[in-house]
Design a protein around this motif. Sequence first.
Motif, PDB file in Angstrom:
ATOM      1  N   HIS A  70      49.753  50.724  45.399  1.00  0.00           N
ATOM      2  CA  HIS A  70      50.646  49.950  44.606  1.00  0.00           C
ATOM      3  C   HIS A  70      49.829  48.705  44.172  1.00  0.00           C
ATOM      4  O   HIS A  70      49.739  47.805  44.799  1.00  0.00           O
ATOM      5  N   VAL A  71      49.325  48.555  42.847  1.00  0.00           N
ATOM      6  CA  VAL A  71      48.434  47.595  42.373  1.00  0.00           C
ATOM      7  C   VAL A  71      49.113  46.936  41.162  1.00  0.00           C
ATOM      8  O   VAL A  71      49.796  47.458  40.202  1.00  0.00           O
ATOM      9  N   ASP A  72      48.713  45.468  41.055  1.00  0.00           N
ATOM     10  CA  ASP A  72      49.033  44.757  39.892  1.00  0.00           C
ATOM     11  C   ASP A  72      48.009  44.061  39.605  1.00  0.00           C
ATOM     12  O   ASP A  72      47.236  43.787  40.234  1.00  0.00           O
ATOM     13  N   PHE A  73      48.015  43.554  38.291  1.00  0.00           N
ATOM     14  CA  PHE A  73      47.047  42.884  37.719  1.00  0.00           C
ATOM     15  C   PHE A  73      47.293  41.316  37.041  1.00  0.00           C
ATOM     16  O   PHE A  73      48.698  41.148  36.625  1.00  0.00           O
ATOM     17  N   ALA A  74      46.668  40.485  37.393  1.00  0.00           N
ATOM     18  CA  ALA A  74      46.961  38.998  36.881  1.00  0.00           C
ATOM     19  C   ALA A  74      46.965  39.194  35.233  1.00  0.00           C
ATOM     20  O   ALA A  74      46.133  39.890  34.490  1.00  0.00           O
ATOM     21  N   PRO A  75      47.825  38.291  34.460  1.00  0.00           N
ATOM     22  CA  PRO A  75      47.827  38.461  33.212  1.00  0.00           C
ATOM     23  C   PRO A  75      46.675  38.028  32.416  1.00  0.00           C
ATOM     24  O   PRO A  75      46.055  37.115  32.807  1.00  0.00           O
ATOM     25  N   GLY A  76      46.101  39.136  31.463  1.00  0.00           N
ATOM     26  CA  GLY A  76      45.046  38.768  30.837  1.00  0.00           C
ATOM     27  C   GLY A  76      43.598  39.080  31.481  1.00  0.00           C
ATOM     28  O   GLY A  76      42.784  39.159  30.965  1.00  0.00           O
ATOM     29  N   SER A  77      43.979  39.908  32.899  1.00  0.00           N
ATOM     30  CA  SER A  77      42.660  40.234  33.588  1.00  0.00           C
ATOM     31  C   SER A  77      42.244  41.322  33.250  1.00  0.00           C
ATOM     32  O   SER A  77      42.966  42.104  32.476  1.00  0.00           O
ATOM     33  N   LEU A  78      41.099  41.811  33.436  1.00  0.00           N
ATOM     34  CA  LEU A  78      40.220  43.013  33.312  1.00  0.00           C
ATOM     35  C   LEU A  78      41.235  44.300  34.013  1.00  0.00           C
ATOM     36  O   LEU A  78      41.667  44.211  35.144  1.00  0.00           O
ATOM     37  N   VAL A  79      41.527  45.224  33.020  1.00  0.00           N
ATOM     38  CA  VAL A  79      42.391  46.531  33.551  1.00  0.00           C
ATOM     39  C   VAL A  79      40.949  47.479  33.713  1.00  0.00           C
ATOM     40  O   VAL A  79      40.399  47.916  32.607  1.00  0.00           O
ATOM     41  N   PRO A  80      40.848  47.856  35.081  1.00  0.00           N
ATOM     42  CA  PRO A  80      39.892  48.833  35.150  1.00  0.00           C
ATOM     43  C   PRO A  80      40.185  50.425  34.825  1.00  0.00           C
ATOM     44  O   PRO A  80      41.268  50.869  34.866  1.00  0.00           O
ATOM     45  N   THR A  81      39.072  51.037  34.448  1.00  0.00           N
ATOM     46  CA  THR A  81      39.390  52.434  34.318  1.00  0.00           C
ATOM     47  C   THR A  81      39.110  53.201  35.670  1.00  0.00           C
ATOM     48  O   THR A  81      37.786  52.956  36.079  1.00  0.00           O
ATOM     49  N   LEU A  82      40.007  53.842  36.086  1.00  0.00           N
ATOM     50  CA  LEU A  82      40.018  54.582  37.538  1.00  0.00           C
ATOM     51  C   LEU A  82      38.801  55.475  37.594  1.00  0.00           C
ATOM     52  O   LEU A  82      38.120  55.609  38.398  1.00  0.00           O
ATOM     53  N   CYS A 111      35.403  40.987  42.818  1.00  0.00           N
ATOM     54  CA  CYS A 111      36.629  42.012  42.829  1.00  0.00           C
ATOM     55  C   CYS A 111      37.591  42.031  41.850  1.00  0.00           C
ATOM     56  O   CYS A 111      38.298  43.045  41.701  1.00  0.00           O
ATOM     57  N   GLY A 112      37.886  41.013  40.933  1.00  0.00           N
ATOM     58  CA  GLY A 112      38.669  40.788  40.063  1.00  0.00           C
ATOM     59  C   GLY A 112      40.337  40.795  40.593  1.00  0.00           C
ATOM     60  O   GLY A 112      40.298  40.895  41.874  1.00  0.00           O
ATOM     61  N   SER A 113      41.247  40.888  39.655  1.00  0.00           N
ATOM     62  CA  SER A 113      42.627  40.701  40.380  1.00  0.00           C
ATOM     63  C   SER A 113      43.250  41.905  41.022  1.00  0.00           C
ATOM     64  O   SER A 113      44.135  42.149  41.826  1.00  0.00           O
ATOM     65  N   SER A 114      42.468  43.074  40.508  1.00  0.00           N
ATOM     66  CA  SER A 114      42.962  44.324  40.925  1.00  0.00           C
ATOM     67  C   SER A 114      42.545  44.790  42.367  1.00  0.00           C
ATOM     68  O   SER A 114      42.925  45.288  43.162  1.00  0.00           O
ATOM     69  N   CYS A 115      41.349  44.322  42.699  1.00  0.00           N
ATOM     70  CA  CYS A 115      40.482  44.494  43.809  1.00  0.00           C
ATOM     71  C   CYS A 115      40.310  45.969  43.892  1.00  0.00           C
ATOM     72  O   CYS A 115      40.396  46.438  45.167  1.00  0.00           O
ATOM     73  N   ILE A 116      40.208  46.889  42.834  1.00  0.00           N
ATOM     74  CA  ILE A 116      40.049  48.238  42.862  1.00  0.00           C
ATOM     75  C   ILE A 116      39.264  48.749  43.734  1.00  0.00           C
ATOM     76  O   ILE A 116      39.435  49.635  44.302  1.00  0.00           O
ATOM     77  N   TYR A 117      37.811  48.469  43.663  1.00  0.00           N
ATOM     78  CA  TYR A 117      36.848  49.043  44.425  1.00  0.00           C
ATOM     79  C   TYR A 117      37.180  48.808  45.943  1.00  0.00           C
ATOM     80  O   TYR A 117      36.986  49.799  46.494  1.00  0.00           O
ATOM     81  N   LEU A 132      34.526  39.727  47.075  1.00  0.00           N
ATOM     82  CA  LEU A 132      34.206  38.014  46.608  1.00  0.00           C
ATOM     83  C   LEU A 132      34.619  38.003  45.273  1.00  0.00           C
ATOM     84  O   LEU A 132      34.674  38.750  44.418  1.00  0.00           O
ATOM     85  N   GLU A 133      35.079  36.836  45.018  1.00  0.00           N
ATOM     86  CA  GLU A 133      35.887  36.307  43.704  1.00  0.00           C
ATOM     87  C   GLU A 133      35.912  34.983  43.759  1.00  0.00           C
ATOM     88  O   GLU A 133      36.493  34.243  44.606  1.00  0.00           O
ATOM     89  N   SER A 134      35.811  34.479  42.621  1.00  0.00           N
ATOM     90  CA  SER A 134      35.587  33.017  42.154  1.00  0.00           C
ATOM     91  C   SER A 134      36.948  32.373  41.532  1.00  0.00           C
ATOM     92  O   SER A 134      37.314  31.222  41.464  1.00  0.00           O
ATOM     93  N   LYS A 135      37.488  33.190  40.615  1.00  0.00           N
ATOM     94  CA  LYS A 135      38.494  32.831  39.823  1.00  0.00           C
ATOM     95  C   LYS A 135      39.935  32.858  40.711  1.00  0.00           C
ATOM     96  O   LYS A 135      40.324  33.911  41.303  1.00  0.00           O
ATOM     97  N   GLN A 136      40.613  31.701  40.700  1.00  0.00           N
ATOM     98  CA  GLN A 136      41.871  31.583  41.600  1.00  0.00           C
ATOM     99  C   GLN A 136      43.050  32.665  41.462  1.00  0.00           C
ATOM    100  O   GLN A 136      43.382  33.054  42.255  1.00  0.00           O
ATOM    101  N   SER A 137      43.167  32.958  40.155  1.00  0.00           N
ATOM    102  CA  SER A 137      44.231  33.680  39.873  1.00  0.00           C
ATOM    103  C   SER A 137      43.972  34.900  40.240  1.00  0.00           C
ATOM    104  O   SER A 137      44.780  35.943  40.591  1.00  0.00           O
ATOM    105  N   ASN A 138      42.636  35.368  40.113  1.00  0.00           N
ATOM    106  CA  ASN A 138      42.198  36.841  40.611  1.00  0.00           C
ATOM    107  C   ASN A 138      42.468  36.841  41.924  1.00  0.00           C
ATOM    108  O   ASN A 138      42.667  37.986  42.664  1.00  0.00           O
ATOM    109  N   THR A 218      39.849  44.506  27.659  1.00  0.00           N
ATOM    110  CA  THR A 218      40.673  43.651  28.161  1.00  0.00           C
ATOM    111  C   THR A 218      39.837  42.896  29.480  1.00  0.00           C
ATOM    112  O   THR A 218      38.776  43.087  29.505  1.00  0.00           O
ATOM    113  N   GLY A 219      40.444  41.606  29.722  1.00  0.00           N
ATOM    114  CA  GLY A 219      39.729  40.762  30.648  1.00  0.00           C
ATOM    115  C   GLY A 219      39.534  39.208  30.099  1.00  0.00           C
ATOM    116  O   GLY A 219      39.716  39.193  29.001  1.00  0.00           O
ATOM    117  N   HIS A 220      39.521  38.492  31.081  1.00  0.00           N
ATOM    118  CA  HIS A 220      39.180  37.053  30.770  1.00  0.00           C
ATOM    119  C   HIS A 220      37.924  36.998  30.161  1.00  0.00           C
ATOM    120  O   HIS A 220      37.045  37.819  30.616  1.00  0.00           O
TER     121      HIS A 220
END
Length: 306
Positions: A70-82, A111-117, A132-138, A218-220
């Motif tokens: 169950h995954v959600d994405f931060a608004p405007g963030s990268l949407v990964p291709t599965l 890792c982005g907001s999804s942390c998918i990997y 590892l991630e530097s953007k706070q919303s992500n 997609t993505g910041h």
Amino acid sequence: MVKNNNKKFAMHPRNVLRTAPDYTKLAIKHKSFRQVCELELNGKVSLNFRNERTLRELTKMLLLEYFELHVDFAPGSLVPTLALRLNYILWLEDLLAPLRLDTVHGIDIGCGSSCIYSLLAAKKNQWNMLALESKQSNIEYARDNVKRNKLDALVEVYAQPDKQSIFKGYFESAAETANRDFHFCLCNPPFFDSNAENPFGGNTRNPERRPAPNNVRTGHAEELSCAGGEVQFVQRIIEESELYKSRVLIFTSMLGVKANVPKILDLLKEHQISNVSTTEFHQGHTTRWAVAWSYQNVTLKLDAIS
């Protein structure tokens, strides 16, 4: 015109999306996904891949359907291709397979907001992941995704204190696990050069060889671009890998432009790194490349890029 050899340009043989999903059946099963589908006259559904909401619901549905994530994405963030992310994870499985490891520890750079990997690696393979991630919303969304899927014991989301640092911020920190060694790192680096006059407007593909992608971008901005683009970003990974050559067994990164692969190989050669491997990831109209290198006594199979 170059012929498309089906074997060469197919997804990884173990990729569950190698067989195209039946979107009609999935739309009946998943309500949120059904809401972004378009019903055709023949009763089947189609998807508008140029719509960001559609991509978000598609990825969320596929992660739930195939991996119970169950995954959600931060608004405007990268949407990964599965399919692409799966190809990368499966390649890492192949690189690590000869080692016959009971426990695997990996680093997910950005890792982005999804942390998918990290979620896929933990859910599918029970790998221990440092994301590892530097953007706070992500960071906030990534941690929520880990917690929601009860993978806290396998995935740690670490807030990078310095955006210019790759490994140093963590390895030199006071974190309890900072003295741990890792078996691999993976990275999907920012694709574009933020110093370019039109960073997102350049054409990086040969239309006669590869059709344009169907998906909307997609993505910041910081997820998509950085100074010097992916070559300079991977160069930083290479430079820091020399500092921590004994801490990570296999360093890897994905690349979005084929012409950048020889540039990275030249950089590795300049640093006298000879244990190197390359590969290609194929999914639909999209092709990506990846490079791996190691300072240690591990065999990396070399897949020539034609």
